[in-house]
Design a protein around this motif. Sequence first.
Motif, short mmCIF file in Angstrom:
data_model
loop_
_atom_site.label_atom_id
_atom_site.label_comp_id
_atom_site.label_asym_id
_atom_site.label_seq_id
_atom_site.Cartn_x
_atom_site.Cartn_y
_atom_site.Cartn_z
N PHE A 1 -22.44 -16.51 43.21
CA PHE A 1 -21.50 -17.70 42.78
C PHE A 1 -21.28 -17.44 41.23
N ALA A 2 -20.22 -18.04 40.58
CA ALA A 2 -19.59 -17.75 39.31
C ALA A 2 -20.70 -18.50 38.20
N THR A 3 -21.02 -17.85 37.17
CA THR A 3 -21.83 -18.18 36.15
C THR A 3 -21.18 -19.11 35.18
N ARG A 4 -21.81 -19.91 34.40
CA ARG A 4 -21.17 -20.61 33.25
C ARG A 4 -20.00 -19.73 32.52
N ALA A 5 -20.45 -18.82 32.25
CA ALA A 5 -19.49 -17.95 31.51
C ALA A 5 -18.12 -17.65 32.46
N ASP A 6 -18.43 -17.41 33.69
CA ASP A 6 -17.21 -17.39 34.78
C ASP A 6 -16.26 -18.85 34.80
N PHE A 7 -17.14 -19.66 34.68
CA PHE A 7 -16.43 -21.07 34.80
C PHE A 7 -15.34 -21.22 33.52
N LYS A 8 -15.81 -20.60 32.52
CA LYS A 8 -14.95 -20.97 31.33
C LYS A 8 -13.54 -19.92 31.53
N GLU A 9 -13.84 -19.09 32.17
CA GLU A 9 -12.75 -18.06 32.31
C GLU A 9 -11.94 -18.60 33.48
N ILE A 10 -12.34 -19.20 34.29
CA ILE A 10 -11.63 -20.15 35.33
C ILE A 10 -10.97 -21.28 34.88
N GLY A 11 -11.59 -21.82 33.70
CA GLY A 11 -10.83 -22.82 33.10
C GLY A 11 -11.83 -24.32 32.81
N TRP A 12 -12.90 -23.90 33.10
CA TRP A 12 -13.92 -25.02 32.77
C TRP A 12 -14.00 -25.20 30.90
N ASN B 1 -19.84 -29.65 33.73
CA ASN B 1 -19.47 -29.21 35.40
C ASN B 1 -18.05 -29.57 35.89
N ASP B 2 -17.57 -30.47 34.99
CA ASP B 2 -15.99 -30.93 35.52
C ASP B 2 -15.11 -29.73 35.60
N ASP B 3 -14.29 -29.75 36.96
CA ASP B 3 -13.50 -28.91 37.13
C ASP B 3 -11.90 -29.40 36.62
N PRO B 4 -11.50 -28.92 35.48
CA PRO B 4 -10.16 -29.29 34.91
C PRO B 4 -9.08 -29.38 35.95
N ARG B 5 -9.23 -29.01 37.19
CA ARG B 5 -8.10 -28.75 38.17
C ARG B 5 -8.07 -30.50 38.68
N THR C 1 -3.91 -23.96 38.43
CA THR C 1 -3.54 -25.11 37.77
C THR C 1 -4.81 -25.84 37.14
N VAL C 2 -4.90 -25.62 35.71
CA VAL C 2 -6.16 -26.14 34.97
C VAL C 2 -5.43 -27.11 33.77
N PHE C 3 -6.45 -27.96 33.36
CA PHE C 3 -6.25 -28.84 32.28
C PHE C 3 -7.05 -28.25 31.33
N ASP C 4 -6.29 -28.14 30.20
CA ASP C 4 -7.27 -27.60 29.02
C ASP C 4 -7.53 -28.93 27.94
N ILE C 5 -8.77 -28.81 27.77
CA ILE C 5 -9.48 -30.07 26.96
C ILE C 5 -10.14 -29.22 25.67
N ALA C 6 -10.01 -29.70 24.40
CA ALA C 6 -10.47 -29.12 23.44
C ALA C 6 -11.88 -29.95 23.38
N THR C 7 -12.81 -29.01 23.03
CA THR C 7 -14.27 -29.40 22.94
C THR C 7 -14.52 -30.94 22.17
N GLY C 8 -15.21 -31.88 22.93
CA GLY C 8 -15.30 -33.10 22.13
C GLY C 8 -13.71 -34.15 22.24
N ALA C 9 -12.99 -33.45 22.71
CA ALA C 9 -11.70 -34.38 22.57
C ALA C 9 -11.91 -35.39 24.06
N ALA C 10 -10.70 -36.25 23.75
CA ALA C 10 -10.57 -37.11 25.11
C ALA C 10 -10.09 -36.50 26.21
N GLU C 11 -10.50 -36.92 27.36
CA GLU C 11 -9.57 -36.40 28.58
C GLU C 11 -8.11 -36.68 28.63
N SER C 12 -7.68 -37.48 27.88
CA SER C 12 -6.33 -38.14 28.09
C SER C 12 -5.54 -36.97 27.17
N THR C 13 -6.06 -36.33 26.30
CA THR C 13 -5.40 -34.91 25.57
C THR C 13 -5.20 -33.72 26.47
#
Length: 240
Positions: free
Chosen positions: A110-121, A131-135, A38-50
């Motif tokens: 360990f996962a790289t930063r690019a991997d983090f985006k694949e997972i959901g960051w 470094n926030d985990d959307p889950r 489960t992930v929470f998609d947040i647009a770049t620069g958008a508020a976390e409430s979105t």
Amino acid sequence: MSLEKQLVRNTVYPDGYVLGAGSDGRLIRVRFFDAKITVFDIATGAAESTAVKTVKTLSKGYIIAQTYHVINLPTRSDWAPHPKEWYAAAQMNGTAVERTALDSADIQYFATRADFKEIGWTKDGASGTANDDPRHFYDSESKKEGENPVSGLYFLINDEGKAVRCDKDGKLLKSDGTYINSDDDPKKIAGAGGDDTPATLKQKVVDFFKKSWGYFAVGTAATVAYILYRKSNKPSKKGK
């Protein structure tokens, strides 16, 4: 600096395995993900409430490192996940070093930063939440998924250096938990009635003799009863 333990190839590890602590004293553990999360998609620069909750199917197995922080925020995990780059360089506070970098051997899987985006960051570094985990946002089910190791989940690093799911004995599994090689399934092995262990063989011998003695006793009793029956019903001979 180096950790107390390193991930090595073809060794079985449980999800949440603790490798040691960084130079700042915080424990570092590994988490394995290869299925749906489960992930929470947040647009770049958008508020976390979105944030928009979605379920993501991963294309491969990933290993992330989690470091224990005492954050005490309801929408964050105390176990903060980080990409490889976070450990590859020292953490600075101005000109002061707060945490020294780990040795490359400690972080190679360990996962790289690019991997983090694949997972959901999904947020970038400019927003300060790289470094926030959307889950860990908002949803208790999602936060638990990111916070707590999964009991019974095991992984290993194969010869190609990829993280793959397995059982506690190292037999490879698909992301849905079924065996890649169906012949490795303990249920199938048990159903096939494979080679008996010494204990099983001994029990079979005991059971055989118990049954044999039972049959012998029943047979003997039947024979004696028949003899007595014949004797009691034998015509008596009249005098000569």
